[in-house]
Design a protein around this motif. Sequence first.
Motif, short mmCIF file in Angstrom:
data_model
loop_
_atom_site.label_atom_id
_atom_site.label_comp_id
_atom_site.label_asym_id
_atom_site.label_seq_id
_atom_site.Cartn_x
_atom_site.Cartn_y
_atom_site.Cartn_z
N VAL A 170 52.56 36.38 51.32
CA VAL A 170 52.14 36.91 50.01
C VAL A 170 53.35 37.06 49.08
CG1 VAL A 170 51.19 38.93 48.80
CG2 VAL A 170 50.11 38.10 50.89
N ARG A 171 54.46 37.56 49.59
CA ARG A 171 55.62 37.86 48.75
C ARG A 171 56.66 36.75 48.72
NH1 ARG A 171 53.68 41.47 45.42
NH2 ARG A 171 52.82 43.27 46.50
N GLY A 172 56.57 35.83 49.69
CA GLY A 172 57.58 34.78 49.75
C GLY A 172 58.95 35.32 50.16
N ILE A 173 58.96 36.38 50.96
CA ILE A 173 60.23 37.01 51.38
C ILE A 173 60.25 37.06 52.91
CG2 ILE A 173 61.61 39.13 51.34
CD1 ILE A 173 60.20 39.81 48.67
N ARG A 428 65.80 45.15 47.70
CA ARG A 428 66.25 43.90 47.06
C ARG A 428 66.44 44.10 45.56
NH1 ARG A 428 64.87 38.67 48.77
NH2 ARG A 428 63.59 38.32 46.92
N ALA A 429 65.56 44.89 44.96
CA ALA A 429 65.65 45.12 43.51
C ALA A 429 66.96 45.84 43.15
CB ALA A 429 64.46 45.93 43.03
N TRP A 430 67.35 46.82 43.97
CA TRP A 430 68.62 47.51 43.71
C TRP A 430 69.79 46.51 43.78
CZ3 TRP A 430 66.26 51.80 47.01
CH2 TRP A 430 65.98 52.95 46.24
N CYS A 431 69.74 45.63 44.80
CA CYS A 431 70.81 44.63 44.96
C CYS A 431 70.85 43.68 43.76
CB CYS A 431 70.60 43.82 46.24
SG CYS A 431 70.71 44.80 47.75
N LEU A 432 69.66 43.20 43.38
CA LEU A 432 69.56 42.24 42.28
C LEU A 432 69.99 42.88 40.96
CD1 LEU A 432 68.66 39.47 41.20
CD2 LEU A 432 66.29 40.29 41.21
N GLY A 465 58.85 36.16 33.11
CA GLY A 465 57.96 36.98 33.94
C GLY A 465 58.50 37.01 35.35
N GLN A 466 57.66 36.64 36.33
CA GLN A 466 58.16 36.53 37.71
C GLN A 466 58.07 35.07 38.18
OE1 GLN A 466 58.35 40.67 39.77
NE2 GLN A 466 56.24 40.02 39.90
N ARG A 467 58.28 34.14 37.21
CA ARG A 467 58.27 32.72 37.58
C ARG A 467 59.40 32.42 38.57
NH1 ARG A 467 60.58 28.07 35.88
NH2 ARG A 467 61.82 29.15 34.31
N LEU A 468 60.56 33.06 38.34
CA LEU A 468 61.67 32.91 39.30
C LEU A 468 61.60 34.04 40.30
CD1 LEU A 468 64.75 32.18 36.97
CD2 LEU A 468 63.34 30.53 38.20
N PRO A 469 61.40 33.74 41.58
CA PRO A 469 61.46 34.80 42.59
C PRO A 469 62.89 35.38 42.64
CG PRO A 469 60.57 32.76 43.51
CD PRO A 469 61.11 32.43 42.17
N GLY A 470 63.05 36.52 43.31
CA GLY A 470 64.32 37.23 43.30
C GLY A 470 65.55 36.37 43.59
N ASP A 471 65.49 35.59 44.66
CA ASP A 471 66.67 34.80 45.02
C ASP A 471 66.96 33.71 43.99
OD1 ASP A 471 67.70 36.00 47.46
OD2 ASP A 471 65.78 35.42 48.35
N ALA A 472 65.88 33.15 43.41
CA ALA A 472 66.08 32.13 42.37
C ALA A 472 66.69 32.76 41.12
CB ALA A 472 64.75 31.46 42.04
N ILE A 482 70.21 36.89 46.60
CA ILE A 482 70.35 38.34 46.51
C ILE A 482 71.19 38.81 47.70
CG2 ILE A 482 69.16 40.56 46.64
CD1 ILE A 482 66.75 39.34 45.32
N THR A 483 72.29 39.51 47.41
CA THR A 483 73.08 40.16 48.48
C THR A 483 73.49 41.55 48.00
OG1 THR A 483 75.32 39.59 47.75
CG2 THR A 483 74.14 37.90 49.02
N PRO A 484 73.85 42.45 48.92
CA PRO A 484 74.24 43.81 48.48
C PRO A 484 75.68 43.90 47.98
CG PRO A 484 73.58 43.76 50.82
CD PRO A 484 73.77 42.35 50.37
N ASP A 485 76.43 42.79 47.91
CA ASP A 485 77.87 42.85 47.59
C ASP A 485 78.15 43.55 46.26
OD1 ASP A 485 78.00 41.45 49.91
OD2 ASP A 485 78.55 39.54 49.00
N ALA A 486 77.45 43.14 45.21
CA ALA A 486 77.72 43.72 43.88
C ALA A 486 77.37 45.21 43.88
CB ALA A 486 76.91 42.98 42.82
N LEU A 487 76.28 45.54 44.55
CA LEU A 487 75.83 46.93 44.61
C LEU A 487 76.85 47.80 45.36
CD1 LEU A 487 73.56 49.01 44.17
CD2 LEU A 487 72.50 48.18 46.26
#
Length: 497
Positions: A170-173, A428-432, A465-472, A482-487
């Motif tokens: 469903v989420r593609g994750i 993932r949202a916090w990381c992104l 919108g959400q055409r690009l999933p998080g990693d894209a 998406i990685t936690p490095d920047a966070l």
Amino acid sequence: MLTDIRRRAEDRLSELSREYFQHHAGYKPDLAMAGIMGRYEDLQAPEVRTSIREAWEAAADPELKLQLGYLYGDCLRNVLRRELAAMGDALGQAEAKAIVKVADGNISYPQASIAVGQAADRAKRKAISYATRQVTHELNAQRMALLKLEHKLVQSELGFKDYRAFYEMVRGIDFAAMGPLAETFLADTQALYQPLMAAWAQDALGLPLAELESHDVMFLRRAANFDAHFPQDKLVPALHATLAGLGLPADTLSNITMDLDNRPGKSSRAFCMGVRIPEEIYLCITPHGGADDYQALMHEMGHALHFSHARADMPFEFRFMGDNSVCEAFAFNFEHLTLEQAWLTDVGGLSAGDAEEFRRYQYRMLLFDLRRFAARHLFELQLHGEGAMARKGEIYAELLTKHLGVRYFEEDFLAATDGGFYTAQYFRAWCLEAQLKQVLKSRFGEAWFKNPEAGAFMQGLWANGQRLPGDALAKHLGFEKITPDALLAEVRGVLAP
Ligand SMILES: [Zn+2]
């Protein structure tokens, strides 16, 4: 046939969203979701499900496949929603009318966690928290039956290997792969976290960390000592000043309706609802002041801006559905402006010293939450995996207590988790968001929120919108994924000695 199905599916979503908004904004006393679902019963026919699945499987174009995958996932979730509706409604009603009994009076169960956070007296918050847990324990049989049924339906009705495999589709994750990632994050932040948390417990509560219980952190979270810096009457002006700085004055955002009035039946929680995306977006809040109120309004405005800028000609799946790590990242992006030194002094009107103190406080809470969500994800992998349900409360308490150094309780294992691995999406949202903010600061400077060019840049991202999933989206911003490095760099920048 697919064109008609998709048009009706969008209409149904829109009607459900309008019903939700009208009920929670206090315009309509009862919530009649079942009636709306009934009017779209044709969408629940097995042949509809089959035709969506076949179109999805046959799609060669990656973007079309993604779009139809979201549609198919939603279609399957509606099968679950229908089967679980009666039990879910019964649980909701039981929760709403449950009473927590404490020495100085009764508290309604849904309000109890607020009362815990407000109780400055430790004995009092402990008493409310323990009494609440008794009710939670009594409701757990219903919660467990609901979850067991969902686990069963995912296999027997929908034909998936298990709950996790279903939500990964469903989420593609890849939620399983996020397990080791959460472990690494917890290991990497342990040395920073432990002394900070111990000092905080001592300074704020006069307690050794080992004595802290989960309700003590709920009190710290409330951050009542900063209330004077965040008065109710400056809340909306602060939001308007932020929007104007980005070149997006509030009066030009005609698709967003701000609902700020107090009325009976209106939810005390701020929320944003896209009834028609992008044309009709509601942001609902009853301002009461305090830092948490400012953060809630900014968070919901992040959602509202994202929804209201989505390109109207995009397939509705990319306007309403998809990887929610993305919409939550845009919401955190606005919410976290309240953690910026420049925003706190220039827009919030705090002195430099007060702003610094507030930031350190909030970043400690953020580090706590990041670890809490990492530990919760580890738990959710086990909750939805194999093993007897009877042992899972114990696993929850062990994992959270171990990684937070604060006592957590096994009775809370179901009430304190989100369905469908939403915990992982927040993480993932916090990381992104940290990745996005790194880009904003490098392009537009520390005070990027005062630069209309940054506003234009954000409009370009929101338009998808959400055409690009998080990693894209992370890739689009110049990262591998998406990685936690920047966070981690951001959190260390504020908190590391
Ligand atoms: Zn949100």
